[in-house]
Structures are given as C-alpha cells and as structure tokens.
Write a protein that holds these residues in place. Structure first.
Motif, PDB file in Angstrom:
ATOM      1  N   PHE A 218       0.819  -1.208   0.000  1.00  0.00           N
ATOM      2  CA  PHE A 218       0.000   0.000   0.000  1.00  0.00           C
ATOM      3  C   PHE A 218       0.857   1.264   0.000  1.00  0.00           C
ATOM      4  N   GLU A 219       1.905   1.286   0.819  1.00  0.00           N
ATOM      5  CA  GLU A 219       2.759   2.473   0.875  1.00  0.00           C
ATOM      6  C   GLU A 219       3.417   2.745  -0.474  1.00  0.00           C
ATOM      7  N   TYR A 243      -4.368  -3.696   4.986  1.00  0.00           N
ATOM      8  CA  TYR A 243      -3.328  -3.279   4.041  1.00  0.00           C
ATOM      9  C   TYR A 243      -2.768  -1.892   4.334  1.00  0.00           C
ATOM     10  N   ASN A 244      -3.441  -1.090   5.175  1.00  0.00           N
ATOM     11  CA  ASN A 244      -2.929   0.254   5.469  1.00  0.00           C
ATOM     12  C   ASN A 244      -2.753   0.507   6.963  1.00  0.00           C
ATOM     13  N   TYR A 296       0.644   5.302  11.726  1.00  0.00           N
ATOM     14  CA  TYR A 296       0.645   4.363  10.620  1.00  0.00           C
ATOM     15  C   TYR A 296       1.626   4.830   9.558  1.00  0.00           C
ATOM     16  N   SER A 298       1.519   4.584   6.337  1.00  0.00           N
ATOM     17  CA  SER A 298       0.879   5.256   5.209  1.00  0.00           C
ATOM     18  C   SER A 298       0.462   6.674   5.570  1.00  0.00           C
ATOM     19  N   ARG A 311      -9.551   8.692   8.647  1.00  0.00           N
ATOM     20  CA  ARG A 311      -9.933   7.272   8.567  1.00  0.00           C
ATOM     21  C   ARG A 311     -11.402   7.133   8.925  1.00  0.00           C
TER      22      ARG A 311
END
Length: 405
Positions: A218-219, A243-244, A296, A298, A311
C-alpha cells in the motif's frame, strides 16, 4: 450502470456477498445443529412430546421465532432464507435514534429487537442479536430501577463525531478530497483480482490491479501512483484495513517483551527506568497509550507530503463514494483482464461522481446533526427513565466480548 445516489444503501443489490455473511451463516448453522441435538436428547425422556404445535416445536429446536418460521413454512421458494443479507448497522442506528428522539425512551434488547423484526435477517434470533449489537459497538447501561437499556459505546460515538466534524470542515474549505479503497472481485472464470483506487468528485484515479498471489504494498502504491497525481493540500480518506494499518511503532501488549515496552516508552518520550518490572512498564504503556496517536506508515507518508489523512469509522463505513465504485464493478461481468476494470472505472461520468459526492456530504450532515440531537437529550432520558414505575423484562443473557468475536 452506476448506482442511483439517492437510492438507499439498504436497497442496493450486490452480485457478491461479503465473507462476513458466509461466516455468520456458518456459525448460525453450527448453533442450530447443536441446539437440535440438545433438544432431541432431552426429548428422549419426555413423553408425550413437549410441544404439539409444529411451529412451537420447530422454534424449540432451532431457536428461531415462530413468526419467522411461519413465513418460511408458507413460502413456495425453498431458498427464501438465503435471500436475506447481513444485518445493516445503519438500520439499527436509525431505529435506536427513533427510540431516543421520537419515543423518548432508551430501549431494552427486546424492544429494539421487536422494532427491527421485519428489517433484520431471519437467521438472527435475540440471542445472536445481542452479540451483533456488541460487534457493532453497542453496550448496555443499567437504569435503576428500570433495568438494562441499549446505548452506543461513547468511544464509537466520539470516533464518528471526530471524523464527521473534520470532513465537514474540509468540505467547507473546499479542499480536494480523495477516498481510497481496495476492492476484491471474483471473475466468473478467473480467480480473485484486487484493485486499489482513489475516487473524488471529479474522477477515479490511480487505479492499480493486483493478482491474488501478488504482494500488495500500500505504501508503494501511495508513493508511486497516488501522491504524484493529487493536488497540494489534499485530504486522503480511507478505511481501517489490514493493508494500510502497519504501524511505525506498534503499541506493546501484556505479552510483549520487556525490551519492546522500554523501546516504545522511550520512542514516545515517556520517562521510564530499565529497572522497572515488566508489570510496572506495562502500567505506563496502558496509562499513555490513549495519549499517543497511532502512527501508521501510510499516514506519515501522506502527511509528510503536505496532505491530510482521515480514517472512516467502521460504524459509518458505507458513507463514502467507494460504494458507487462497488456498484459499478459488481454489476458488470468481470474477467481477469485488468484493463476492463480500469476502463470501466475511468468511464464513470463526472456528473455521477458529483451527485454521489453531494449525496455523501448530505448523509454526513444528517448523521452529525442527529448525533448532536441525541447528545443533547441523552442525560435527561436517563434521569426520566429512573422515575419509571415499571421494570423492563430481565435481560440476563448478555454476551461477553469473546461471544461477539
């Protein structure tokens, strides 16, 4: 054709059912089997039969309400139960709000269950309805002498309030907003295909597809596909997903090594001594965990490029234009050719995206205002119900956290 932005989310039909629905039905199947075996065992020593009415007997075996069983028994469609989808949190939230704002009471489990009887899946009895409420972030508050009533956990309400307040501010400032999502679709002749994308009120961009066995990073997608195409000072909105959610420095648990606890405390500039016991160190971790935002990878990457990150709370995960993308893709015959998905998404008309964005913005406003109304009366409701002369039916079968998992 894309979904009508003014169509209710509960009315939308999907070509693929989420894995959660299959999990729920599997658990329900095992529960029914266990219950039937138990009732048959008890029946061995009972003569005559404990229930002469066939619906009551079926209810005793399965745990389902007799009204639901009657509806199934009178249907010519043998697959009637399979047509029901997973329970919709929005429906439960709306009905609970109706109790608070219009009926001026805080409902018990039975009162809420009865009010939702025609709106929730038939495979959910009141026992599993309680578990569902826990999963969705609801809890029980004791009102003496009335009894146990249902309310949303304060942490869930606050998370929604914080998100809605922020995104409404960003909309007012007319900042570019991009909703990011990962979808997985199954072609009729091919295996699963994952695709990442960003949707705004103008277009769907940064569409990258991945095979099932590919390593989705993801990144890397954010850095290579998303960041180069979005304007300065954009807002990136995404779900909390596997995934994030990789953290730069994960919060230790009670089972973590002592050294990991020390490193976390030092990273967050929390004074500690290496001579402290593991229990003492974890006490410090617990004390300061809520004071430090989860970092996080990301989020840090996006913020370092001058953008903002939001989020979406799980309780309003459907209040996002990614639902439009879901509709567009799942109503199309898919193959494993990534170009078909990419072309399909890029061809969604801009006016549809604008309409849907307006629809989502309106839903955000309605939910926020509804929450504010409830917040202004909830304390008074509690005090009013303390003066009730009647007592609610006992609710002695409340689930634990482990029951809801």
């Amino acid at each position: 054709m894309a979904a009508d932005p003014h169509q209710s989310t509960s009315a939308m039909n999907y070509a693929f059912m989420s894995p959660d629905v299959y999990n729920v039905k599997f658990k329900e199947t095992m529960h029914i089997i266990s219950r039937v075996v138990q009732q048959c065992t008890e029946e061995q020593s009972n003569t005559p039969l404990p229930c002469n009415d066939y619906l009551q007997r079926a209810s005793k075996y399965t745990g389902f309400d007799t009204k639901m069983l009657a509806k199934y028994a009178n249907s010519d469609d043998p697959h009637v139960i399979l047509k029901y989808q997973e329970a919709d949190r929005n429906i439960i939230y709306q009905e609970l709000s109706n109790f608070y704002l219009n009926k001026k009471i805080m409902p018990t489990t039975r009162q809420l269950f009865d009010a939702l009887y025609e709106k929730i899946p038939v495979y959910i009895d009141i026992r599993n309805f309680r578990k569902l409420l826990v999963k969705m972030g609801y809890a029980w508050k004791e009102i003496v002498p009335y009894g146990l009533v249902i309310m949303e956990k304060p942490a869930v309400t606050y998370e929604r309030y914080h998100y809605l307040k922020k995104i409404m501010e960003y909309r007012k400032e007319e900042l570019p907003i991009f909703f990011v999502d990962l979808r997985c679709e199954n072609g009729k002749k091919a295996g699963p295909l994952y695709f990442l994308y960003a949707v705004s009120k103008c277009s769907i961009q940064a569409i990258d597809t991945y095979e099932f066995n590919q390593d989705l990073n993801f990144e890397k997608w954010v850095e290579k596909s998303l960041l180069p195409i979005i304007p300065p000072n954009s807002v990136i909105v995404m779900h909390n997903a596997y995934y994030n959610n990789e953290q730069i420095r994960k919060v230790p648990t009670i089972n973590s090594y002592k050294q990991d606890m020390i490193e976390w405390l030092e990273y967050n500039n929390i004074p500690c001594s290496r001579s402290l016991s593991k229990t003492e160190l974890y006490t410090l971790v617990e004390k300061y965990t809520n004071c430090n935002e989860k970092l996080y990878k990301s989020d840090v990457l996006i913020k370092n490029h001058g953008h903002k990150v939001l989020r979406i709370p799980k309780c309003i995960k459907e209040v996002a234009p990614t639902r439009l993308v879901s509709e567009a893709v799942t109503k199309t015959v898919l193959t494993k050719n990534p170009k078909i998905i990419t072309t399909l998404l890029q061809d969604i008309p801009m006016d549809w995206l604008k309409k849907y964005d307006q629809f989502i913005a309106e839903q955000e406003r309605i939910i926020f205002e509804n929450d504010m109304k409830i917040d202004s009366i909830i304390d008074d409701l509690c005090e009013t119900m303390k003066r009730f002369n009647t007592k609610a039916d006992p609710d002695s079968d409340l689930p634990s956290c482990s029951d809801s998992e």
